[in-house]
Write an enzyme that holds these catalytic residues in place. Sequence first.
Site, mmCIF file in Angstrom:
data_model
loop_
_atom_site.group_PDB
_atom_site.id
_atom_site.type_symbol
_atom_site.label_atom_id
_atom_site.label_comp_id
_atom_site.label_asym_id
_atom_site.label_seq_id
_atom_site.Cartn_x
_atom_site.Cartn_y
_atom_site.Cartn_z
ATOM 1 N N CYS A 10 52.538 -38.878 4.322
ATOM 2 C CA CYS A 10 54.076 -38.489 4.104
ATOM 3 C C CYS A 10 54.815 -37.559 4.641
ATOM 4 O O CYS A 10 53.105 -36.069 4.551
ATOM 5 C CB CYS A 10 53.885 -39.111 2.646
ATOM 6 S SG CYS A 10 53.441 -37.925 1.609
ATOM 7 N N CYS A 13 52.153 -35.157 2.407
ATOM 8 C CA CYS A 13 51.031 -34.739 2.211
ATOM 9 C C CYS A 13 50.661 -33.760 3.313
ATOM 10 O O CYS A 13 49.894 -32.621 3.812
ATOM 11 C CB CYS A 13 50.018 -36.588 3.069
ATOM 12 S SG CYS A 13 50.108 -37.210 2.373
#
Length: 86
Positions: A10, A13
């Site tokens: 995501c 991240c």
Amino acid sequence: MRIKILGSGCSKCIMLAENTRRALDNMGRDAEIVKVTDLTEIAMLGVMSTPALAIDDVVVSTGRVLAPKSIEDLILAHDAGLHGNG
């Protein structure tokens, strides 16, 4: 040194990975950065909240995006532990 970014890939991240690279650049250091998206592997490391950061398979942060300075501090603490100074 191997640094793992644990998460689904995501935006948080991705930001953690970018901040990790910045921290290493700021320190003049190099390390292998591995993005781990496999939920089984993430769970085996005991991580229940992502993004997470692991240094040499030791989880040092979960559930938040760290600033580069915070990552630098974790790397230095990891180094000190390896050398018996911390």
